[in-house]
Design an enzyme around this catalytic site. Structure first.
Site, PDB file in Angstrom:
ATOM      1  N   ASP A 262      30.255  39.217  36.973  1.00 57.62           N
ATOM      2  CA  ASP A 262      30.660  39.952  35.979  1.00 57.62           C
ATOM      3  C   ASP A 262      32.623  40.098  35.529  1.00 57.62           C
ATOM      4  O   ASP A 262      32.473  39.137  36.014  1.00 57.62           O
ATOM      5  CB  ASP A 262      30.436  41.667  36.655  1.00 57.62           C
ATOM      6  CG  ASP A 262      30.173  42.737  35.792  1.00 57.62           C
ATOM      7  OD1 ASP A 262      30.352  41.933  34.389  1.00 57.62           O
ATOM      8  OD2 ASP A 262      29.328  43.584  35.578  1.00 57.62           O
TER       9      ASP A 262
HETATM   10  C1  BGC Z   1      29.360  45.014  32.688  1.00 58.22           C
HETATM   11  C2  BGC Z   1      28.141  43.305  32.339  1.00 58.22           C
HETATM   12  C3  BGC Z   1      28.431  43.495  31.232  1.00 58.22           C
HETATM   13  C4  BGC Z   1      29.692  42.510  30.882  1.00 58.22           C
HETATM   14  C5  BGC Z   1      29.977  41.886  29.879  1.00 58.22           C
HETATM   15  C6  BGC Z   1      30.956  44.438  32.758  1.00 58.22           C
HETATM   16  O1  BGC Z   1      31.485  45.855  32.597  1.00 58.22           O
HETATM   17  O2  BGC Z   1      29.414  45.053  34.323  1.00 58.22           O
HETATM   18  O3  BGC Z   1      27.121  44.488  32.344  1.00 58.22           O
HETATM   19  O4  BGC Z   1      27.795  42.409  30.924  1.00 58.22           O
HETATM   20  O5  BGC Z   1      30.963  43.935  31.426  1.00 58.22           O
HETATM   21  O6  BGC Z   1      30.844  42.083  29.005  1.00 58.22           O
END
Ligand code: BGC
Length: 710
Positions: A262
């Site tokens: 993530d």
């Molecule tokens: C989120 C994810 C997301 C990612 C992408 C993160 O802060 O937890 O779910 O896909 O950002 O940008």
């Protein structure tokens, strides 16, 4: 490339790459068309041109992706980029938030929605969506429940697989396929206190029984990528957890795709207090089994030195790079890297896509309460449509709207205006009262025959980083409700939110409550269809609505305890000030009409090993119109080697009956339905006594017993 096998091609390419270029393939950077985290990627163009970037997120449209892809093709090895984006419930045509759509219990509909999102994404230059989010959650304080499929692992697993099939199809190189990214691995839905990003402390049993099944189902359905969670598990951040990523996911579950972290999760290990430097964090992640670093750039900066110093081997990097390159090959990127960058496609917000979004919106609403059949409303009456959400298009779209455009969405008012004479009044803001607006709303109610109040959360009140300790309607909205109720006009409450709300106060005051989540582009029209009876509500909750936030976390799948609830017994498991169960439980949802449910029958009181029993229940439509019900099957294992839930969903069927029609609905039970993780966490089926329960919700069930022989 011509004539070369995939394997030969990829190895030949790998052989020409420097360690720096390899680290580049494992580096995911963000563009600036959207911001989904705190860090921005600097010098994106320069890094792409130098072969220091393998994939990009937050850039879409054919023109914008083409501009970057051409830079990649001008890099020394010309390895094309993958473009990813948070397409959570649609790219341009937005369908209901995932929690809402899950309440349709319509797997085919969910798969078709994912297919539509894939096609619209591919037409926007994308190859990769960060969906499905399959984190089970039993705590609606956590704002991200909006993005998941609720509290139940069995249903969650079915939905996870349907979404993966919808996104990926059979052939990743097909023009309308994208790769799915199952997230957030693992346990992200269980942060302590419901506070986003908080630590998770969980037993292995809860992991195996409740939290793992949907991830596993998505992997079994062929999901190409997995995203690590922000949280730690047993003190080790998910992005550095070798047990989780390598032993379990790759080893036991046989995952063959690639793992991406993530957003900035690698360098966040310094905040977790498990790595002192970026280099150490990068080493731990790669060692644990991570292939791609999202935005933190620790892989890019540190992997070459780590190889040099012998802290990691180049072979470890090669394995990760090959996984990424293989996906690029399978997507057809080496053959035609610009295939998705050609022109805006006609499919964006096409008539068919809007129709599908309308169907999805219609099926996602849940009728929580409907006394004296106040709903549906007659189109011949004057309606006062009141509330801060009554004319909001943006809130109808919900959180994570990708390239969705609120100007193209329908608010409740947009839908009502085409149906009946409607007087609109806002009444108050989402969280701020206003005397003038309140007075105007009361006047509107007085002029109308019926009031429809549309209350709830704004789109920012759920989703990422949107946890709440109070999940009631904001006080100013309650104040508005009090004043409207005092007019004495018949009043229907429509609630919108990204999470289950605490509606105990409202439940005791309103004769009818229809929960409308955030329904997407076509939401306002679908809402009007249901309110005025052009369509009947069919949704069933996939997450219970608590009576009080003090009950959280909660689930209908609770374990029996040694002192089960007994209102009369002092020393039983209960609260002094509230019942144990949900206000509106899992599986609950009414429709227009009434059914009679007869007792459950079983074809044999005994089930042989490897055999089956069939349980059935007769359902009769007592109304004067056709009506639809979703019958649910739950099981309970009465005595087992480990304590088993008091009930667990194991099947459901949606039936539509003509007026007066009766039908016998049957479910076949096999050993697979009885299996559970035994004391050693391996699946086991134990002989003994079971109960099968059938009914229209997890609380309204008829029971029959049977034994499974040894
Ligand atoms: C989120 C994810 C997301 C990612 C992408 C993160 O802060 O937890 O779910 O896909 O950002 O940008």
């Amino acid at each position: 490339m011509a004539g070369m096998s995939k394997d030969a091609f990829l190895h030949e390419l790998l052989g020409r790459m420097s360690v720096e270029e390899k680290a580049g393939q494992l580096n995911l950077l963000t563009g600036a068309m959207d911001a989904t985290g705190m860090k921005h990627s600097d010098d994106l163009d320069t890094k792409i041109r130098a072969g220091r970037c393998g994939a990009v997120l937050n850039v879409y449209t054919p023109a914008a992706t083409r501009a970057l892809q051409e830079l990649a093709l001008a890099s020394p090895l010309a390895v094309p980029l993958i473009f990813g984006y948070d397409v959570i419930h649609g790219q341009r045509t937005i369908y209901p938030i995932p929690l809402g759509l899950s309440c349709s219990w319509n797997l085919d509909l969910m798969e078709r929605c994912a297919r539509m999102a894939a096609a619209e994404s591919a037409a926007d230059g994308l190859h990769w969506v960060y969906s499905p989010m399959v984190d089970i959650s039993q705590d609606p304080r956590w704002g991200r429940v909006a993005e998941g499929a609720g509290e139940d692992p069995w249903l969650g697993a079915k939905i996870a697989a349907a979404m993966v099939r919808g996104y990926q199809g059979d052939d990743l190189a097909a023009p309308a396929a994208v790769i799915a990214c199952v997230k957030h691995f693992a346990l992200y839905g269980a942060p302590m206190g419901g506070r986003d990003y908080n630590t998770v402390d969980m037993s292995r049993r809860a992991m195996e029984e409740t939290y793992f099944p949907p991830y596993r189902a998505a992997i079994d359905a062929g999901a190409r990528t997995v995203m690590t969670a922000f949280n730690d598990i047993d003190g080790i951040p998910a992005s550095a957890n070798r047990w989780l990523l390598t032993e379990l996911l790759r080893g036991q579950w046989g995952f063959r795709g690639w793992i991406v972290t993530d957003y900035t999760a690698v360098t966040e290990m310094k905040n977790h207090g498990t790595a002192a430097t970026d280099a150490d964090a990068a080493r731990q992640s790669l060692d644990a089994g991570v292939d791609m670093d999202r935005v933190s750039e620790a892989f890019l900066a540190e992997l070459p030195d780590l190889v040099e110093s012998g802290s990691i081997s180049e072979g470890q990097i090669d394995a990760a790079v090959l996984r990424v390159l293989e996906t690029k090959w399978d997507l057809g990127l080496f053959r035609d890297p610009l295939a998705r960058c050609n022109h805006e496609a006609a499919i964006h917000l096409s008539v068919e896509n809007r129709q599908l979004a309308r169907e999805a919106a219609r099926e996602s609403m849940v009728l929580l309460k409907n006394e004296a059949g106040i709903l549906p409303l007659s189109k011949h009456r004057t309606i006062a449509l009141v509330g801060p959400l009554a004319d909001s298009r943006r809130d109808m779209l919900g959180c994570w709207i990708a390239a969705g455009d609120e100007a193209l969405a329908a608010s409740p008012l947009d839908g009502f205006r085409g149906m009946a004479e409607t007087i609109h009044a806002r009444g108050c803001g989402i969280s701020e009262g206003n005397d003038d607006l309140l007075a105007e709303a009361v006047r509107a109610a007085e002029q109308a025959d019926v009031v429809v109040l549309v209350l709830g959360e704004s789109w920012q009140m759920s989703g990422e980083a949107a946890s709440r300790t109070n999940i009631r309607l904001p006080e100013c909205q309650r104040e508005l409700a009090r004043h409207i109720l005092l007019t004495g006009k018949p009043c229907v409450l429509v609630t919108m939110s990204g999470r289950p709300l605490e509606l105990t106060w409202e439940n005791s005051r309103f004769p009818a409550i229809l929960h409308a989540w955030a329904l997407g582009t076509e939401g306002g029209h679908a809402l009007a269809e249901v309110v005025f009876g052009d369509a009947a509500p069919v949704g069933k909750l996939t997450m219970g609505f608590p009576r009080s936030v003090g009950q959280l976390p909660m689930t209908y799948r609770e374990k029996p305890t040694g002192r089960p609830f007994d209102a009369a017994a002092q020393y039983s498991s209960k609260y002094l000030d509230a019942p144990n169960d949900a206000l509106y439980p899992f599986g609950h949802g009414l429709t227009y009409g009434e059914f009679r449910h007869a007792a459950v029958a079983i074809d044999s009181p005994e089930m042989q090993p490897g055999g089956t029993v069939t349980v059935s229940a007769e359902i009769t439509n007592l109304g004067a119109q056709p009506a639809t019900e979703t019958l649910q099957l739950y099981l309970r294992d009465l005595v087992a080697s480990v304590s088993r839930p008091v009930k667990e969903l194991r099947g459901f069927q949606r039936v539509t009956l003509a007026a007066g029609e009766s039908r016998v609905v049957s479910f076949q039970i096999t050993d697979a339905d009885l299996a559970f993780p035994g004391r050693d966490f391996q699946p086991v089926v134990e002989p003994g006594d079971f109960e099968a329960m059938i009914g229209p919700s997890s609380r309204d069930l008829r029971v029959v017993g049977f034994s499974r022989r040894s």
